[in-house]
Structures are given as C-alpha cells and as structure tokens.
Design a protein around this motif. Structure first.
Motif, mmCIF file in Angstrom:
data_model
loop_
_atom_site.group_PDB
_atom_site.id
_atom_site.type_symbol
_atom_site.label_atom_id
_atom_site.label_comp_id
_atom_site.label_asym_id
_atom_site.label_seq_id
_atom_site.Cartn_x
_atom_site.Cartn_y
_atom_site.Cartn_z
ATOM 1 N N GLY A 134 0.826 -1.222 0.000
ATOM 2 C CA GLY A 134 0.000 0.000 0.000
ATOM 3 C C GLY A 134 0.848 1.255 0.000
ATOM 4 O O GLY A 134 0.559 2.222 -0.727
ATOM 5 N N THR A 135 1.920 1.243 0.800
ATOM 6 C CA THR A 135 2.818 2.420 0.874
ATOM 7 C C THR A 135 3.498 2.663 -0.466
ATOM 8 O O THR A 135 3.533 3.798 -0.962
ATOM 9 N N ALA A 175 2.539 1.691 -3.445
ATOM 10 C CA ALA A 175 1.544 2.124 -4.449
ATOM 11 C C ALA A 175 1.227 3.603 -4.289
ATOM 12 O O ALA A 175 1.122 4.344 -5.279
ATOM 13 N N GLY A 176 1.092 4.058 -3.027
ATOM 14 C CA GLY A 176 0.818 5.480 -2.768
ATOM 15 C C GLY A 176 1.956 6.367 -3.237
ATOM 16 O O GLY A 176 1.736 7.408 -3.881
ATOM 17 N N ASP A 190 1.978 6.504 -7.048
ATOM 18 C CA ASP A 190 0.898 7.383 -7.544
ATOM 19 C C ASP A 190 1.269 8.857 -7.421
ATOM 20 O O ASP A 190 1.070 9.648 -8.353
ATOM 21 N N VAL A 222 -4.350 -2.670 -4.527
ATOM 22 C CA VAL A 222 -3.876 -1.268 -4.546
ATOM 23 C C VAL A 222 -3.857 -0.687 -5.957
ATOM 24 O O VAL A 222 -3.955 0.522 -6.135
ATOM 25 N N THR A 258 -4.076 1.006 3.726
ATOM 26 C CA THR A 258 -2.831 1.804 3.741
ATOM 27 C C THR A 258 -2.861 2.856 2.637
ATOM 28 O O THR A 258 -2.526 4.023 2.858
ATOM 29 N N LEU A 259 -3.274 2.424 1.436
ATOM 30 C CA LEU A 259 -3.339 3.365 0.306
ATOM 31 C C LEU A 259 -4.370 4.462 0.571
ATOM 32 O O LEU A 259 -4.141 5.632 0.264
ATOM 33 N N ARG A 260 -5.480 4.079 1.179
ATOM 34 C CA ARG A 260 -6.536 5.055 1.520
ATOM 35 C C ARG A 260 -6.012 6.082 2.524
ATOM 36 O O ARG A 260 -6.359 7.267 2.468
ATOM 37 N N LEU A 311 -9.263 5.375 -3.951
ATOM 38 C CA LEU A 311 -8.022 4.627 -4.147
ATOM 39 C C LEU A 311 -7.516 4.705 -5.578
ATOM 40 O O LEU A 311 -6.381 4.357 -5.853
#
Length: 760
Positions: A82-83, A85-86, A89, A266, A304-306, A316
């Motif tokens: 998740g981290t 992917a964030g 992005d 994610v 996590t991404l949220r 997301l």
C-alpha cells in the motif's frame, strides 16, 4: 565376511544424515519444485511443533508464534504494498505534469496541488494559476503563439525521452528481471517453477523506481500489472524472514498468491477483485486458508493506500465514478456490441504483439533494447502531444471518459447545447443536442483510438516495466464513450422511435455515455486477459455501482466468447509459451488417446534408464553417474537384473549428501559402498565404511503403469504438481515421465514444435 552387527560401533557416524544438513530440500535455479514433498515436509514440521508445544510454556509460545506468523507476513505485505503504491501514484502525478511545466512556489507540487494552494485561482479557470508556469512562460516568457507551442512540444518530448532512457538503463544495468508486466512469470513461479532473483530486493527497488519513470514518460502502458510483481517481491522478502516460509517453497507460494491479491487491491482499489484475480488468473494452488489470508492482505493494502490518499479525493484510484441514472434493457444491444469489439481487439492485440515479440527475440532488434525504447518513446511523444486526449496520462483519460457530464464539468465531451428554459435540479441534466466541442472531441477520440491500438502493440514487451490493464481499458473506454454519445444523440433526435419510446421521454436523462465507456473498458480488458468474474468485480468496485453488474457481465462474457473463438490463450499464457516456461495450464484440455508408454523415456533405440541400486554402488560410481548425466534425480532399484523399484533420489541431495559425508564422516572414500536400506550390506572385513543415504530417499515416488492414458497422467501432473512420475509394470521399472516430457508431448499433439516450449 562381516555382518551388520560388527559395524554397530560406527552406527552413529553412518546415520549422520538423521540430522538435516544445509541446503537439503532446496532447489536449483530454473527447476520445478516437488509439491507433494513440500506438503509432506510442512506436515512433519507442524506435527513436531504440536508435540513439542506440550513440553513447556516456552515451546507453547513458540507454537503460537508459528501459527500467527502467516498473519504477520500478510500484515507486512499489505502495509508495504500500500505504501509503495501510494508513493508511485504521487510521484507519477508530479512527473507527468513536469513534462508540461513547473510550480514556482514548490517545484515538487503537481499542477493540481500547485493551483490548490493558490489564492488567485477561480473555479472557471481552475487549471490556470499564476504559480503554475508552462515551460514556454518560464523560458521565453510567452504563453501563447507558435513559438510557445513549439517550445512546450520540444520540452514534452525531451522529458519523455529522459524518463524512458533512465528507466531502460536502470533495468538493464541493475535488474534485468524488472522489465515487462511480471504476471506471466508470477503465474509460472506460482505453478512451482524457480526463477531466482525474479522476486529479489534489487528487482523490487528498480521496478518501483522505473515504474514511476515509464508511466510518467507517457508511453502506452500502465502500472497495474507491474504492481502485482512489486507486491509479490514484498511477499518474497517478508516470507524469507520466517523459516516456516523460507525453507518451504510450497508454503512460500501461498504467501505469493496472497501478495498478488494485495497488488491488484492497490492497483484498482478493489480488495475483493484482487482476491478473485489471484484465484482466477495467477494462482496454481489456492487452499481455503490462502483465500482468507489474501483477503486480509488485500484489505490492509487498500487501507494503507486510503490513508496516504494519493489523489486527494479519498478514493483509491483516479478514475472512480458514480452514476445516478439506471440503464435500460434496450441498451444491452450496444453493450454486447462493445463486448464483440473487446473480443476482436483482444485477439488482434495478442496476435500482433506476440508476432512482434517473437521478431524481437529472433532478429537483431532484440540486441538494442535501449534504442528500441528511445525510438518508441520519441514516436509516442511526437504523435501524442497535438491531441489533448493522448497528451494527458492514460489514467486521466480514462477518468475523463468515465465521467458523467454534470453541471460543473469543463471537459470538451460535455460541450452540449443547453436549453435556456431548462429548470431542473443540477444532478439530473436531461439529454441535449451535442455542441461543437463534442463533435471535435469525437474526431480527436477516433484518432486517439487508432493511435492507442497501434502503439500499445509495440510498447508491451519492451525492456521496461509495462502493464497492460490501463492501455486496454483506455482503448475500450474510448470506443465505449463514442458509442455512448452516438446512442445518446440518436435517442435525443429520434425519441419517438419504438426502441426509445418506452424509456426515453423528451427532457429526460436517458443515456449515460460514461457507462458505455466503463463497459467498453471491461470488454477490452476481458478480451486481452480472458478474465471474467474478477474483472466484473474489479469494475464494480471501481465504480461503486452494483446495478451495473449486468451490463458488465454481458460485455465480459461476450468478449471472452468472441476472443476464445479465435484462440483460447490470453496475453499472459501467450507470453508464457513465447518464453518457453514449463507451465501446465489448468484450463487446457488434453483429449488425445495416447498412453504413458508413448511418452516415457527411454524410448526405443535410446540408452537404458540411469538408475541407482540399493546396496551395490560405490561413491565413485554415483559421482561418475552424476558427472556424466544432467538428470534431476535417479530411480533406486533392488538390482539391475530385477529392476524392482525401491524409491527415488534427487540429484542435488545426492551431491550434498556425499559432499557432507566426506567432510563430516571419517572413513568415507571413493570406493565406499552407498546403501539405501535400513541395514548395511554384508561386506568384506577390510572394506571402507559404507555410506547410508536412506534419509534422502523418497520411498513413495508417484508411479503409473505403462498403459495409463496420458489424459490421466496430465491430470495427475496438473493437480499434484509433480516434477516426475515413474512408469512401472508389475513393480518393475520401465521408464520415467518428467513435466518437460508432458509439455513436449502436448506441444506435439497441438502440431507445435516440441522444442519451442523449453525454457532457455
């Protein structure tokens, strides 16, 4: 002669293998794991822990930690995936905008963030703010005119080339395995193949960095497929920290299946879709326990991404949409037509892309990966810039195509002619005649569609990270939006036609073009990947609209039927076959009437099978046999005369056992007798110490008779994940069938070159 009792003094030496030694049970690179053996080893380990847990409190705590280690690994995978992917992005958002301009207040702000912080931005001109300057304004202080346009054009191309060159150079120098989408290889690894380094730390680092660069460069590729590879690298890293997973390749693959689910979670903000994707598309062995753990990993990753909130809209993904109007039965016809288009596009893409990739492999083109990337990037940037729909990032394009035209939309696609007498609530805007902007947009979208179809064929498969989900969705979304606008205008101008009369009154909001874009996107993605259930779930998680499941299902099923009519392989299976990975697809059917005796080796005229005898070969004999052959293992028989089967010994374990015996056991020399029985053979008094290797012998190798139908043998290999299977008749060994023999035979039966399917 000396009997066994005379040697009892050295019994503890001969049984040194009762203590496991390093590297036993591990596999060499580019070999297949033995699923049955891994399962049995895990059962033994679990039994040992359970029995020990009753001895003391400390052992009981250790057994609890062992039971919880799976959930801890899932938690860590979810957090890291998740981290990453964030971060990807946020970086892509900034670097994509960097090609067009820079923020004066803080250069690390994207265009949108820059204008958020500005006090001088109005709602009408929300894309224009003094703090954000295009390159022409910054360098020559001009914002309009031919010179400003040409300068911005050149800067766009230069940034794209710089990003692409950096990406391909990093992949080439530091992590060659970081190229491509990674899903074909992940499928192969999950089926039990070993590719060392493919899920390593360097691959994880380089893939994450280069993914940002290639998506920002504007190439026709997405980050969604590679995010599955990134998540699996996280899974591999964390599983190596726990001996339960690091020492058992079968258990490790359960973790990787869950990691794949977190990757899709994610990529699309679709946790349930991620679990179904892992189950339907990539996993080979998926027990119920893995289903729960996949669900947990996908949930943690999405949460996590949220929390990072990369798009600033609490969603997301960039292209999250919500529709408020229902769909009507008559619209199923255009939805099914989009399904047909998706199936045809999928077939066209797979055939053209595989032909191009094969050409790359077999000609000099493959020797210049950097040049190829630079040329494709230059062409993409030059052609893409003049068209606003290809200039923007593909995710933004999909977002714009999915969007419903509200009162506040400024897109060209929403340039309708308004009725001055309209007095309706803002969120229920009736169908209106298309304005000039819509017709201009239709031409630009038609050109964008042709461009995307052609350029994606040449982009996918280059030596850079490249996903296929987003370009496929873009092709479908463009086609869908154009069909949607067509149906909408038809309904407006001919609302008295019989098909529109029942549901489309004048002044009503009948047709949602954005919905057609979404259905088209699902159809094209389904045509390329042949996903069905997971695809529909991913799409409705993206849109939050449960009532659109039927149109999505209709399009997904139609596209699969149409694409399957031309060939059963999806793009990932096609790339697996192109690369010659030893992958036995569960979906393939074997219907030929051949027998095990037709496939087993040795064939007629070939030298006899290399075997070990249970108690009559010396260490030197075995070492010579190992040196002269390259087989992965050897059947063990009572004697060469009887050929009665005792078991099977792996090559790697024989080598390690002999090496360790020479180092740790006194008296082991080249003419020491090796035996696989419980008791040592009777030997002359002056003979050297024998070497007992019963521990490394598999006493229950899988066997079939020579008259077993190959249909059954193929099924056994698929469902049990075997490496090899021995062929016997009345207990006598006749031959051996390996996974490669099965794959060769299947290729031969399908009129393909049997040698083309071997991994090189």
């Amino acid at each position: 002669m000396v009997n066994a009792g005379a040697m009892s003094g050295s019994g503890n030496l001969m049984d040194f293998l009762d203590e496991p030694f390093p590297d036993v049970g591990t596999y060499e690179d580019f070999h297949t794991i033995d699923w049955l053996r891994e399962k049995s080893r895990d059962t033994d380990r679990h039994r040992k822990i359970t029995s020990k847990s009753k001895e003391s409190i400390w052992e009981f705590i250790k057994s609890l930690l062992d039971a919880w280690s799976g959930w801890v690994v899932m938690l860590l995978i979810g957090l890291l995936a998740g981290t990453l992917a964030g971060v990807i992005d946020l970086a892509v958002d900034w670097m994509t905008d960097l090609k067009e301009g820079v923020c004066l207040s803080a250069f690390w702000y994207s265009h949108e963030q820059c204008c958020w912080t500005s006090n001088e931005t109005t709602f009408e001109d929300r894309d224009k703010c003094p703090l954000w300057q295009k390159w022409s304004e910054l360098l020559v202080n001009q914002s309009e005119g031919a010179s400003a346009y040409i300068l911005n054009y050149l800067m766009y191309i230069l940034w794209a080339l710089l990003f692409a060159f950096l990406a391909v150079s990093l992949v080439r120098v530091f992590a060659p395995y970081a190229c491509g989408s990674g899903i074909p290889e992940i499928k192969t690894i999950l089926s039990g193949f070993i590719i060392r380094g493919y899920l390593g730390k360097w691959t994880l680092l380089i893939k994450t960095v280069t993914l940002v660069l290639v998506v920002s460069s504007g190439l026709s590729l997405g980050k969604e497929g590679p995010l599955v590879h990134v998540a699996c690298c996280c899974g591999n890293f964390f599983s190596s920290l726990f001996s339960k997973y690091s020492k058992n390749e079968g258990k490790r693959r359960e973790v990787l299946s869950a990691a794949a689910a977190a990757g899709v979670s994610v990529a699309f903000g679709a946790p349930i879709g991620g679990v179904l994707f892992s189950l339907e598309e990539v996993s080979y062995y998926f027990p119920l326990k893995t289903l729960w753990r996949s669900f947990f990993a996908a949930l943690v990753a999405a949460f996590t991404l949220r929390s990072i909130n990369p798009f600033g809209n609490s969603r997301l993904v960039l292209f999250y949409v919500e529709y408020h109007t229902p769909w009507y039965m008559a619209e199923l016809f255009p939805f099914i037509l989009l399904g047909v288009f998706g199936g045809l596009w999928g077939t066209l893409f797979i055939r053209c892309n595989i032909a191009w990739c094969r050409r790359r492999k077999t000609t000099r083109l493959g020797k210049y990966p950097v040049l190829e990337v630079i040329v494709v990037t230059a062409i993409t940037a030059i052609v893409a810039y003049p068209n606003p729909y290809t200039r923007q990032s593909t995710s933004e394009l999909i977002s714009e195509l999915f969007n419903d035209c509200g009162a506040l939309e400024s897109s060209q696609l929403c340039d309708y002619i308004n009725d001055p007498n309209m007095t309706r609530p803002v969120d229920d805007i009736p169908d209106r005649p298309a304005g000039v902007g819509v017709y201009t947009a239709m031409w630009q979208l038609a050109l964008a569609l042709i461009f995307k179809i052609v350029v994606t064929i040449f982009t996918f498969g280059m030596k850079i990270p490249s996903g296929l989900f987003i370009p496929s969705m873009a092709v479908g979304a463009i086609a869908g939006r154009m069909v949607g606008i067509g149906v909408e205008q038809l309904a407006y101008h001919h609302h008295d036609w019989i098909i529109f009369r029942n549901w489309c009154r004048p002044g009503a909001d009948c047709v949602t073009p954005g919905l057609y874009a979404m259905v088209g996107a699902a159809a094209c993605l389904g045509g390329v990947t042949r996903m069905t259930v997971s695809l529909v779930v991913i799409m409705f998680e993206l849109t939050g609209g449960l009532e659109y499941i039927v149109p999505l299902m209709a399009a997904a099923v139609t596209s699969k039927w149409v694409a399957d009519a031309f060939g059963k392989e999806g793009i990932y299976e096609a790339h697996i076959h192109l690369n010659g990975y030893p992958f036995l697809d569960v979906k393939d059917e074997f219907t030929h009437r051949t027998l095990a005796t037709d496939v087993m080796r040795p064939r007629r005229g070939e030298p006899p099978l290399s075997v070990l005898t249970q108690d009559s070969m010396t260490v030197e004999d075995v070492e010579t046999l190992i040196k002269e052959t390259d087989y992965n293992g050897f059947p063990v028989v009572v004697s060469r005369d009887s050929e009665r089967l005792i078991g099977f010994a792996q090559r790697r374990e024989l080598i390690l056992a002999i090496k360790n015996a020479r180092q740790r056991q006194e008296g082991i020399v080249s003419n020491s007798i090796m035996y696989f029985t419980e008791e040592p053979p009777e030997l002359p008094a002056n003979s050297p110490h024998p070497l007992k290797l019963r521990r490394i012998l598999n006493l229950s190798p899988f066997t079939v008779t020579d008259h077993t139908p190959m249909e059954t043998v193929v099924d056994i290999f698929r469902k049990l994940g075997l490496r090899q299977c021995l062929v016997t008749r009345s207990g006598r060994l006749l031959g051996i069938i390996t996974k490669k023999d099965v794959l060769r035979h299947m290729a031969q039966m399908a009129n393909q070159d049997p040698e083309s399917i071997m991994f090189n």
